[in-house]
Design an enzyme around this catalytic site. Structure first.
Site, PDB file in Angstrom:
ATOM      1  CD  GLU A 383      -3.366   0.323   0.702  1.00 20.03           C
ATOM      2  OE1 GLU A 383      -4.394   0.950   0.925  1.00 20.03           O
ATOM      3  OE2 GLU A 383      -3.366  -0.798   0.169  1.00 20.03           O
TER       4      GLU A 383
ATOM      5  CB  ALA C  16      -4.119   4.120  -0.201  1.00 14.08           C
ATOM      6  CB  CYS C  17      -3.732   1.989   4.603  1.00 13.91           C
ATOM      7  SG  CYS C  17      -2.413   1.800   5.782  1.00 13.91           S
ATOM      8  N   PRO C  18      -2.492   5.101   5.106  1.00 15.01           N
ATOM      9  CG  PRO C  18      -1.036   6.149   6.583  1.00 15.01           C
ATOM     10  CD  PRO C  18      -1.165   5.726   5.144  1.00 15.01           C
TER      11      PRO C  18
END
Lengths: 415, 240, 79
Positions: A383, C16-18
């Site tokens: 991510e 998206a994270c965070p």
């Protein structure tokens, strides 16, 4: 800085002096071979952004308080006392490093430079000038771990909604039970992130593979580790580990997140279950014939970005490549690749900080690599990398697509 | 007065230097092995080949450097190999070893080449540090160690070259056996510095050579010179 | 539907994270004490992340409204 504070900071260093730290601190000859192996230095060629430049800030203050030469002849090793400037330099050093360990690949002595910066991060926390975003996120994660019972019900409610999305993806007759939670004795405990996408696609894949799995209440990412706070990092990591032990699962599978994978897999010591990345699991399912994907559906040139924690620091190189070569007609390799791959510049919690301009500049080697490969789509499984690659993509106006590996597989399942 | 100082450098200080080196290294290792070991591993992937042989290869052949800068790799390799020959050469000043005499040669081995290689490479390291970006990351220790090494090797080479190649450089020639007598007496802790050494025309050079060597040995455990032993530990963690 | 009036509204859907929590905390810093921020998100994790964040950062979530997949948080700046 007053004496008490200095003493406190000295103790912070002392606590970090474990075996590898001790030899890493003494080992460097300042040969300078790591100088330009850092993507940050490639983007901004300043000593402060070179691996040795960063580590030296820590070494200089370490020498001052822990080495006789530093105490008696500080000029000899350029030893430095704690002061405002030094703390600022420590911050610059620690939070311009993504912990990718590409420099370690080129160090003649194999020094783990990011490991040394662990001292810097812990000092910043003690001094109170650690990046507040990371501290805040770490505190939040700890709080969530302490009072998980309060959130359970609400969370289950949202997961019910996600089940409908999963149902659409795999064309299941009912959405009931597509995302199991708190299932004792399941094979797999899957740990996702906050975002819906990080749960929907893995859930589709697990269901397609008829896996006996259950979803964790926690997010995989460890902001305590990014902030460099060992205590919080341990607490956050143990939330999931304890959950897995209570449920008695055989394996925990980590979502696309580099750090979240590396910590339980390599940094927590022996655990009573297996730790895998979702990438490995997808590859396993395809090899075993448990899921089928549409072959050759992607016609544009495509490339794979090795997340540093998955590749260099995790050893997952071939699995994603094999899968991508099935999905895409034109798979291209970046150069350099695998353990020499350039870091995207987003790791180590850097994407959570307000530093977009810095990240675009330091993403320069990655941008050049992608352009040279000629790929129109960059796939990755982290991510952080995804976010940073998107920042580079927008910042340089590259016009490529950044895609998540799990999503790509999830969308191209044959069901 | 000068005589006393010279004697101090050639006898007591040599003992002090070796004691500092050995006890210092033991202390360094003691501290490291007493320190807590973190859980987990610091491995870099892919892991290739055997752990032990691999780490010896990583530390002694430094493929990392070869991949990065071929010329610099060549320089550091001949530098460190020359050190190995230097060690053998000095062993022969203590006693005769048949394993070193496999290729028969006059002591000191190498005919001066070893010293020349070291002088050139040491100067290369030194001048390299004057240029950017190496200048910015260098600290005084880096220059000082190179200077000490340079002078040590320079005086050592003068001794060797004068003895071997000049007819008039050494008025009173020194025989290998005179060195052996002195050094063996040192080893059995009954130091004896005969007139054959002290009246050598290059006596002052010898004293300076030993002085710089002593300084170098004493600095060894407390400076970046520990890279020679700690590199194995770091490469081990990388392969664990 | 909640009848609380928000001073600032943020759309955090699909981030998206965070980023959701980071963006909210950056926004709340710019606001006055007592003002209310409304954040819309699709993150299931936000349901726990936002209250946990609010508790540690000293802000208050005065209401949470679910509207299909979207969850709306009404956050009051307390200090």
């Amino acid at each position: 800085m007053d004496k008490e504070k200095v003493l406190e900071l000295e103790q912070v260093i002392e606590k970090k002096l474990n075996r590898p730290m001790l030899y890493y601190l003494d080992l460097c000859t300042r040969c300078g071979l790591c100088y330009d192996t850092c993507h940050a230095y490639q983007g901004i060629p300043k000593k402060e952004y070179s691996p040795v430049g960063r580590a030296e800030v820590v070494r200089k203050v370490f020498r001052k308080y822990f080495r006789p030469t530093g105490k008696f002849f500080p000029w000899w090793g350029d030893a430095r006392e704690f002061d405002e400037n030094l703390m600022e330099e420590l911050r610059e050093a620690a939070f311009s490093c993504t912990g990718c360990r590409r420099c370690t690949m080129f160090c003649p002595f194999g020094i783990d430079m990011p490991y040394i910066l662990g001292i810097a991060k812990e000092l910043l926390i003690a001094y109170g000038n650690a990046p507040e975003e990371l501290v805040m996120l770490a505190d939040g994660a700890v709080e969530k771990g302490k009072s998980v019972e309060m959130f359970k019900e609400g969370y289950q409610g949202v997961i019910k909604d996600l089940e409908k999305e999963v149902q659409k993806l795999i064309k299941a007759p009912t959405s009931e039970g597509l995302i199991p939670m708190e299932k004792k004795g399941a094979n797999i405990l899957f740990v996702g992130l906050s975002g819906a996408h990080s749960i929907i696609y893995p859930a589709a894949i697990f269901n397609a593979a008829k896996e006996d799995w259950t979803l964790s209440y926690f997010e995989a990412v460890n902001f305590g580790f990014f902030a460099g706070d060992s205590e919080k990092a341990n607490f956050i990591a143990n939330r999931v580990i304890n959950e897995a032990k209570e449920l008695g699962v055989k394996e925990i599978v980590i979502v696309e997140c580099g750090t979240a994978y590396r910590i339980p897999k390599f940094l927590m010591g022996p655990l009573p279950f297996k730790v895998s990345s979702i990438v490995e699991v997808i590859h396993r399912y395809i090899k075993e014939g448990r899921i089928k994907i549409k072959e050759g559906v992607i016609t544009d040139p495509i490339t794979w970005h090795d997340p540093c924690q998955l590749g260099r620091n995790g050893g997952v190189y071939d699995q994603p490549r094999e899968v991508l070569k099935m999905l895409a007609k034109d798979y291209r390799e970046m150069n350099p690749t695998r353990e020499y791959n350039w870091c995207c510049g987003g790791g180590g919690g850097l994407v959570a900080l307000d530093n977009e301009e810095f990240r675009i500049k330091t993403g320069k080697p990655k941008k050049e690599q992608i352009e040279k490969s000629g790929a129109k789509m960059v796939v990755t499984a982290c991510e952080n990398c995804h976010l940073q690659l998107s920042t580079i993509n927008a910042g340089y106006g590259m016009g490529v697509t950044i895609e998540s590996f799990t999503k790509l597989v999830g969308e191209n399942l044959i069901v | 007065m000068l005589g006393y100082i010279s004697y101090f450098i050639l006898v007591p200080m040599v003992y002090i230097a070796f004691a500092t080196l050995i006890l210092g290294l033991i202390y360094k290792f003691y501290v490291i092995f007493r320190a807590p070991v973190p859980a987990g591993t610091g491995a870099i992937f892919p892991k290739q080949g055997s752990k032990v042989l691999g780490l010896i290869y990583d530390a002694m052949v430094v493929p990392n450097v070869y991949n990065k800068q071929k010329f610099f790799w060549f320089i550091i390799m001949i530098f460190h190999i020359a050190f190995f020959f230097l060690f053998l050469g000095h062993l022969e000043l203590v006693d005769e070893f048949s394993f070193i005499q496999i290729i028969p040669h006059k002591v000191f081995l190498g005919g001066g080449v070893v010293g020349m290689v070291l002088i050139i490479t040491t100067l290369y390291f030194l001048f390299r540090r004057f240029g950017s970006p190496y200048r910015e990351i260098s600290i005084p220790e880096d220059f000082m160690i190179l200077l000490v090494l340079f002078f040590c090797i320079l005086f050592g080479s003068i001794l060797h070259l004068a003895e071997r190649y000049s007819d008039w450089g050494a008025v009173l020639r020194v025989d290998v056996n005179d060195y052996r007598q002195w050094l063996q007496s040192m080893i059995v802790l009954k130091p004896e510095l005969s007139y054959k050494i002290t009246e050598l025309s290059h006596y002052t050079i010898l004293v300076l050579h030993v002085l710089f060597a002593n300084i170098f040995l004493m600095m060894f455990p407390f400076s970046k010179m520990v890279h020679s032993v700690f590199t194995f530990l770091a490469h081990y963690r990388k392969r664990k | 539907m909640s009848d609380i009036k928000a001073d600032v509204t943020m759309d955090l859907k699909g981030l998206a994270c965070p980023l959701p929590v980071v963006k909210v905390s950056q926004q709340i810093k710019k606001m006055q004490v007592g003002q209310i921020l409304m954040a819309e998100t699709t993150d299931p994790g936000a349901l726990a992340d936002f209250p946990a964040w609010a508790k540690t950062s000293g802000n208050e979530i005065i209401d949470t409204v679910k509207d299909g997949n979207v969850t709306k948080f009404f956050i009051k700046k307390l200090k």
